[in-house]
Design a protein around this motif. Structure first.
Motif, PDB file in Angstrom:
ATOM      1  N   GLN A 140       0.836  -1.191   0.000  1.00 28.21           N
ATOM      2  CA  GLN A 140       0.000   0.000   0.000  1.00 28.21           C
ATOM      3  C   GLN A 140       0.878   1.251   0.000  1.00 28.21           C
ATOM      4  OE1 GLN A 140      -3.578  -0.205   2.658  1.00 28.21           O
ATOM      5  NE2 GLN A 140      -2.624  -2.094   3.414  1.00 28.21           N
ATOM      6  N   SER A 141       0.330   2.337  -0.484  1.00 25.29           N
ATOM      7  CA  SER A 141       1.066   3.603  -0.502  1.00 25.29           C
ATOM      8  C   SER A 141       0.728   4.428   0.730  1.00 25.29           C
ATOM      9  CB  SER A 141       0.714   4.404  -1.758  1.00 25.29           C
ATOM     10  OG  SER A 141      -0.642   4.846  -1.700  1.00 25.29           O
ATOM     11  N   VAL A 142       1.584   5.392   1.025  1.00 24.38           N
ATOM     12  CA  VAL A 142       1.329   6.292   2.153  1.00 24.38           C
ATOM     13  C   VAL A 142       0.031   7.050   1.935  1.00 24.38           C
ATOM     14  CG1 VAL A 142       2.181   8.294   3.424  1.00 24.38           C
ATOM     15  CG2 VAL A 142       3.781   6.515   2.694  1.00 24.38           C
ATOM     16  N   GLN A 143      -0.205   7.493   0.703  1.00 21.37           N
ATOM     17  CA  GLN A 143      -1.413   8.268   0.415  1.00 21.37           C
ATOM     18  C   GLN A 143      -2.679   7.453   0.646  1.00 21.37           C
ATOM     19  OE1 GLN A 143      -1.564  11.546  -0.240  1.00 21.37           O
ATOM     20  NE2 GLN A 143       0.648  11.539   0.116  1.00 21.37           N
ATOM     21  N   SER A 144      -2.618   6.149   0.354  1.00 25.01           N
ATOM     22  CA  SER A 144      -3.825   5.321   0.484  1.00 25.01           C
ATOM     23  C   SER A 144      -4.208   5.076   1.938  1.00 25.01           C
ATOM     24  CB  SER A 144      -3.627   3.986  -0.243  1.00 25.01           C
ATOM     25  OG  SER A 144      -2.641   3.193   0.414  1.00 25.01           O
ATOM     26  N   ARG A 146      -3.268   7.304   4.439  1.00 23.92           N
ATOM     27  CA  ARG A 146      -3.065   8.568   5.168  1.00 23.92           C
ATOM     28  C   ARG A 146      -4.221   8.882   6.109  1.00 23.92           C
ATOM     29  NH1 ARG A 146      -3.033  13.733   1.458  1.00 23.92           N
ATOM     30  NH2 ARG A 146      -5.191  13.038   1.303  1.00 23.92           N
ATOM     31  N   ASN A 147      -5.449   8.788   5.614  1.00 18.82           N
ATOM     32  CA  ASN A 147      -6.585   9.161   6.448  1.00 18.82           C
ATOM     33  C   ASN A 147      -6.848   8.141   7.548  1.00 18.82           C
ATOM     34  OD1 ASN A 147      -7.051  11.534   5.036  1.00 18.82           O
ATOM     35  ND2 ASN A 147      -8.458  10.570   3.584  1.00 18.82           N
ATOM     36  N   TRP A 152      -1.622  13.440   9.167  1.00 16.93           N
ATOM     37  CA  TRP A 152      -1.946  14.788   8.730  1.00 16.93           C
ATOM     38  C   TRP A 152      -0.806  15.738   9.058  1.00 16.93           C
ATOM     39  CZ3 TRP A 152      -6.690  13.512  12.032  1.00 16.93           C
ATOM     40  CH2 TRP A 152      -7.553  12.673  11.315  1.00 16.93           C
ATOM     41  N   GLN A 156       2.684  13.498   7.590  1.00 12.00           N
ATOM     42  CA  GLN A 156       2.660  12.887   6.271  1.00 12.00           C
ATOM     43  C   GLN A 156       4.078  12.682   5.739  1.00 12.00           C
ATOM     44  OE1 GLN A 156      -0.284  14.346   3.347  1.00 12.00           O
ATOM     45  NE2 GLN A 156      -0.936  15.776   4.927  1.00 12.00           N
ATOM     46  N   THR A 157       4.967  13.583   6.098  1.00 12.58           N
ATOM     47  CA  THR A 157       6.362  13.492   5.669  1.00 12.58           C
ATOM     48  C   THR A 157       7.217  12.744   6.684  1.00 12.58           C
ATOM     49  OG1 THR A 157       6.160  15.605   4.505  1.00 12.58           O
ATOM     50  CG2 THR A 157       8.384  14.826   4.974  1.00 12.58           C
TER      51      THR A 157
END
Length: 206
Positions: A140-144, A146-147, A152, A156-157
């Motif tokens: 999975q990606s970080v963006q997927s 994230r929520n 936040w 995120q970084t």
């Protein structure tokens, strides 16, 4: 009514903010590394307390004439009025800022911050790193995620960088340490929670 949004000045931008405020009253730090060290010293002393930062800058105008203010003059004039945020402590840990993490933890203890709140912030981020590590291993990606992981703002970084730096086995051990600290705070186990906190956060901020 009128709503005025005032964003906080984070630690990375604080030296430049101080230099800008000094310039408004006709003062500046020396050029080069000496000046940068002076600004970093200033920022360390007022971090998290912009009102005090403004007061300390104004004090420089009373103590010294317009023009260059040396590092020695700043060190002699600026008090240690920093106020630390427990959640910023956790971010410093994620960023691998060991010295700053230790200083912030010492500051929180001196300010009488509740042990349970410090524990919550640290333990929650350790759990997040464990979940993120598992998600990335599954492709999975970080963006997927994230929520769902509440990544936040700066996290995120910081979180993806932290999981690359900290092995999963160390995160599991850190979570076990959090359980021990929880028992100490509740009086179910002997020990000093702040000593355990220091070993925990400095061990992860590498």
């Amino acid at each position: 009514g009128v709503c005025v949004q005032t964003d906080p000045i984070d630690r990375a931008r604080l030296p430049a903010w101080i230099a800008e405020r000094m310039a408004r009253q006709g003062q500046r730090v020396p050029a080069g590394e000496e000046g940068q060290q002076a600004l970093r010293f200033f920022a360390d002393r007022v971090e998290g307390n912009l009102l005090a930062a403004h007061q300390e800058i104004s004090k420089l105008a009373l103590l010294y004439p317009p023009g260059e203010v040396s590092r020695a003059q700043i060190e002699a004039a600026v008090l240690n009025v920093a106020r630390y945020d427990v959640f910023k402590l956790s971010e410093a840990m994620l960023a691998g800022q060991r010295a700053r993490t230790q200083k912030m933890l010492d500051g929180l203890r001196a300010e009488g911050e509740a042990e349970v709140l410090v524990h919550y912030a640290i333990a929650e981020d350790i759990r997040t790193l464990i979940r993120l590590t598992a998600a990335l291993k599954q492709g999975q990606s970080v963006q997927s995620v994230r929520n769902s992981l509440r990544l936040w703002g700066d996290k995120q970084t910081l979180a993806p960088i932290a999981v690359k730096r900290i092995p999963a086995v160390r995160l599991i051990e850190a979570l076990k340490t959090c359980a021990k600290i929880d028992r100490i705070i509740k009086g179910a186990e002997d020990g000093d929670a702040w000593t355990e906190f220091k070993q925990l956060v400095t061990g992860l901020a590498v």
